[in-house]
Design an enzyme around this catalytic site. Structure first.
Site, PDB file in Angstrom:
ATOM      1  N   CYS A 159      44.939  37.559  47.570  1.00 45.62           N
ATOM      2  CA  CYS A 159      44.858  36.160  48.001  1.00 45.62           C
ATOM      3  C   CYS A 159      46.076  35.787  48.843  1.00 45.62           C
ATOM      4  CB  CYS A 159      44.699  35.216  46.804  1.00 45.62           C
ATOM      5  SG  CYS A 159      46.049  35.281  45.623  1.00 45.62           S
ATOM      6  N   HIS A 179      48.876  40.885  45.738  1.00 40.01           N
ATOM      7  CA  HIS A 179      47.784  39.931  45.557  1.00 40.01           C
ATOM      8  C   HIS A 179      47.007  39.762  46.857  1.00 40.01           C
ATOM      9  CE1 HIS A 179      49.053  38.152  41.565  1.00 40.01           C
ATOM     10  NE2 HIS A 179      50.048  38.964  41.871  1.00 40.01           N
ATOM     11  N   GLN A 195      49.318  36.991  37.070  1.00 35.57           N
ATOM     12  CA  GLN A 195      50.177  38.136  36.747  1.00 35.57           C
ATOM     13  C   GLN A 195      51.153  37.778  35.630  1.00 35.57           C
ATOM     14  OE1 GLN A 195      51.869  40.166  40.161  1.00 35.57           O
ATOM     15  NE2 GLN A 195      53.576  40.922  38.941  1.00 35.57           N
ATOM     16  N   CYS A 214      42.672  37.486  40.417  1.00 36.49           N
ATOM     17  CA  CYS A 214      43.488  36.292  40.181  1.00 36.49           C
ATOM     18  C   CYS A 214      42.598  35.110  39.829  1.00 36.49           C
ATOM     19  CB  CYS A 214      44.391  35.976  41.369  1.00 36.49           C
ATOM     20  SG  CYS A 214      43.669  34.923  42.621  1.00 36.49           S
ATOM     21  N   GLU A 215      43.046  34.325  38.886  1.00 37.79           N
ATOM     22  CA  GLU A 215      42.202  33.237  38.393  1.00 37.79           C
ATOM     23  C   GLU A 215      42.167  32.045  39.341  1.00 37.79           C
ATOM     24  OE1 GLU A 215      43.960  32.500  34.561  1.00 37.79           O
ATOM     25  OE2 GLU A 215      45.011  30.737  35.287  1.00 37.79           O
ATOM     26  N   HIS A 216      43.031  32.041  40.346  1.00 41.82           N
ATOM     27  CA  HIS A 216      43.021  30.913  41.280  1.00 41.82           C
ATOM     28  C   HIS A 216      42.025  31.113  42.413  1.00 41.82           C
ATOM     29  CE1 HIS A 216      47.342  30.567  39.710  1.00 41.82           C
ATOM     30  NE2 HIS A 216      46.586  29.686  39.079  1.00 41.82           N
ATOM     31  N   HIS A 217      41.844  32.349  42.850  1.00 38.19           N
ATOM     32  CA  HIS A 217      40.981  32.611  44.006  1.00 38.19           C
ATOM     33  C   HIS A 217      39.859  33.597  43.709  1.00 38.19           C
ATOM     34  CE1 HIS A 217      44.938  31.362  45.641  1.00 38.19           C
ATOM     35  NE2 HIS A 217      44.188  30.651  46.457  1.00 38.19           N
TER      36      HIS A 217
END
Ligand SMILES: [Zn+2]
Length: 212
Positions: free
Chosen positions: A173, A171, A143, A102-105
């Site tokens: 995260c 996920h 996603q 995931c690009e956030h975490h």
């Protein structure tokens, strides 16, 4: 069936379908130094014996986890078959297992992708759809974006009557941090063409997915 490679009019493709243009890449030494910084930030000693080789392993893993930046979706789908023998119903490949970050975490999310399309003149080898999922999964992703990008790549390269993509994923995260909800899954869909405009196509897609 003869495989044919049609010249792609690359200018008309979305940027992510043409492949990613990367800027200057930091050196391997710089990447390993960054991992040592994160180890120290976590509270451990990067010089501790058990951790000495860790930066090298992490950077090796990055080569695999992010190899999608060096792969081109248009090339994966380039080889198509034009003799489809009048077949114009949907082609469904379901349960394509993938893992992404995931690009956030920068934590993993993993699950299954299901892809359907209704061909017009051109079909693609079934394994190519699985490879396409991997090209997009092996990048920093959400996603939602991944679902839409897969559909767009198929639409732009095969020009089918319609495309449907569904992704179900867990996920890490969400499972291991934050709300810590182990086992919850996220479902995203993206419908293009006939799957967007004709409820009957959507229903068939969903029905076929539910069949055991
Ligand atoms: Zn996340």
């Amino acid at each position: 069936m003869d495989a044919i490679v049609k010249p792609l009019r690359k200018a008309s493709l979305s940027d992510h379908v043409k492949g990613v243009t990367l800027g200057a890449r930091p050196s391997r030494e710089e990447a390993e130094a960054a991992v040592r910084t994160l180890i120290a930030y976590a509270g451990d000693d990067p010089a501790r014996e058990g951790l000495l080789e860790t930066p090298k392993r992490v950077v090796d893993a990055y080569e695999e986890l992010y190899r999608g930046y060096r792969e081109c979706p248009a090339e994966v789908l380039d080889r198509t078959f034009s003799e489809i023998g009048g077949y114009d119903d949907l082609v469904l490949v379901r349960d394509i297992v993938f893992n992404s970050q995931c690009e956030h975490h920068m934590m993993p999310f993993m699950g299954k992708a299901h892809i359907a399309y209704k061909p017009v003149e051109r079909v693609v080898g079934l394994s190519k759809l699985a490879r396409l999922v991997d090209v997009y999964a092996r990048r920093l992703q959400t996603q939602e974006h991944m679902t839409a990008q897969i559909a767009t790549a198929i639409e732009e390269i095969l020009n089918p009557r319609g495309v449907a993509v569904m992704i179900e994923a867990e996920h890490m995260c969400m499972s291991l941090r934050g709300v810590e909800k182990l086992g919850s899954s996220t479902v995203t869909t993206h419908f293009v063409g006939s799957f967007r405009d004709d409820p009957a196509d959507q229903v068939r897609f969903m029905t076929l997915l539910r069949k055991g």
